[in-house]
Enzyme design. Structure first.
Site, PDB file in Angstrom:
ATOM      1  N   CYS A 255      -1.870  -1.317 -13.945  1.00  0.00           N
ATOM      2  CA  CYS A 255      -1.869  -0.268 -14.981  1.00  0.00           C
ATOM      3  C   CYS A 255      -2.922  -0.589 -16.043  1.00  0.00           C
ATOM      4  O   CYS A 255      -3.272  -1.747 -16.250  1.00  0.00           O
ATOM      5  CB  CYS A 255      -0.504  -0.179 -15.673  1.00  0.00           C
ATOM      6  SG  CYS A 255       0.885   0.241 -14.610  1.00  0.00           S
ATOM      7  N   ASP A 256      -3.361   0.456 -16.702  1.00  0.00           N
ATOM      8  CA  ASP A 256      -4.237   0.264 -17.854  1.00  0.00           C
ATOM      9  C   ASP A 256      -4.018   1.401 -18.831  1.00  0.00           C
ATOM     10  O   ASP A 256      -3.976   2.571 -18.425  1.00  0.00           O
ATOM     11  CB  ASP A 256      -5.708   0.208 -17.450  1.00  0.00           C
ATOM     12  CG  ASP A 256      -6.580  -0.208 -18.623  1.00  0.00           C
ATOM     13  OD1 ASP A 256      -6.688  -1.424 -18.860  1.00  0.00           O
ATOM     14  OD2 ASP A 256      -7.121   0.679 -19.309  1.00  0.00           O
ATOM     15  N   SER A 257      -3.866   1.063 -20.102  1.00  0.00           N
ATOM     16  CA  SER A 257      -3.607   2.073 -21.130  1.00  0.00           C
ATOM     17  C   SER A 257      -4.697   2.043 -22.197  1.00  0.00           C
ATOM     18  O   SER A 257      -5.147   0.967 -22.613  1.00  0.00           O
ATOM     19  CB  SER A 257      -2.253   1.823 -21.806  1.00  0.00           C
ATOM     20  OG  SER A 257      -1.192   1.926 -20.892  1.00  0.00           O
TER      21      SER A 257
ATOM     22  N   GLY B 103      -3.433   4.662 -16.777  1.00  0.00           N
ATOM     23  CA  GLY B 103      -3.748   4.721 -15.360  1.00  0.00           C
ATOM     24  C   GLY B 103      -2.767   3.876 -14.571  1.00  0.00           C
ATOM     25  O   GLY B 103      -2.334   2.817 -15.030  1.00  0.00           O
TER      26      GLY B 103
END
Length: 213
Positions: A78-80, A115
């Site tokens: 994940c990426d924020s 994501g």
């Protein structure tokens, strides 16, 4: 048995998963986020940035996982990042940067993009992938100068996307959100469940503890 692997060092993501019945194997990707972003060319779409970073994190740990003898797994990356006025805001890193961020977003709103990438490996080989992102609008309060300085002094906003949290001290300064709260914490449970379903998994089969009915 399929192992759930979280390719993230985020304690918030780990806490969300554990509260939702999954105790994942945690493997940190070590991805060079700046290099991944630079490889996307000039002015990439914000959704593309968080999506490709999530994908890079998930795929980066495949070799390490299989080397450890885990051959059947779903690996989640994940990426924020916070989108404000058309610009992505990642982790501020310094007190001055975090202070500037908060002076910009206090009393306003931003869109937290997260994501999600899920890679399914079977017998050590990738057999399926799913990638998507969430977008949640966050409306911020206006902390007093004393509150902001105390928040900065805590160190919390320096190492989190957008310089705020929803599930810790930063929650005092979030008025409301429009969207999935778990994705603001860092991993959207509804979206992960949907992607797992597309890969043929029932999320309940991955729970590490029995759930009472």
């Amino acid at each position: 048995m399929t192992t759930f692997v979280l390719a993230s060092a985020s304690p918030a993501r780990l806490a969300v998963l554990r509260a939702a019945g999954i105790d994942p194997v945690v493997r940190v990707s070590g991805v060079d986020e700046d290099a991944v972003t630079a490889g996307l060319g000039p002015d990439p779409a914000p959704e593309l940035v968080v999506g490709e970073l999530a994908r890079a994190k998930a795929t980066a740990v495949i070799e390490a996982v299989t080397r450890e003898g885990i051959y059947d797994a779903v690996i989640v990356g994940c990426d924020s990042m916070l989108l404000i006025d058309g610009e992505l805001q990642g982790k501020p890193g310094t007190v001055d940067a975090a202070r500037t961020r908060w002076r910009t977003m206090a009393g306003g709103s931003g869109t937290l993009l997260t994501g999600h990438s899920i890679v399914h490996i079977s017998n050590g080989v990738t057999v399926g992938e799913r990638h998507a992102h969430t977008a949640t609008v966050v409306h911020f309060a206006t902390p007093t100068d004393a509150e902001l300085e105390a928040y900065l002094a805590s160190g919390e906003p320096l190492a989190v996307a957008g310089a705020f949290t929803l599930d810790a001290l930063g929650g005092w300064f979030v008025e409301r959100i429009e969207g999935d709260p778990s994705s603001v914490v860092g991993i959207g449970l509804p979206l992960v469940r949907s992607l797992l379903t597309e890969l043929g998994f029932a999320v309940s089969d991955l729970w590490s503890v029995p759930r009472e009915i």
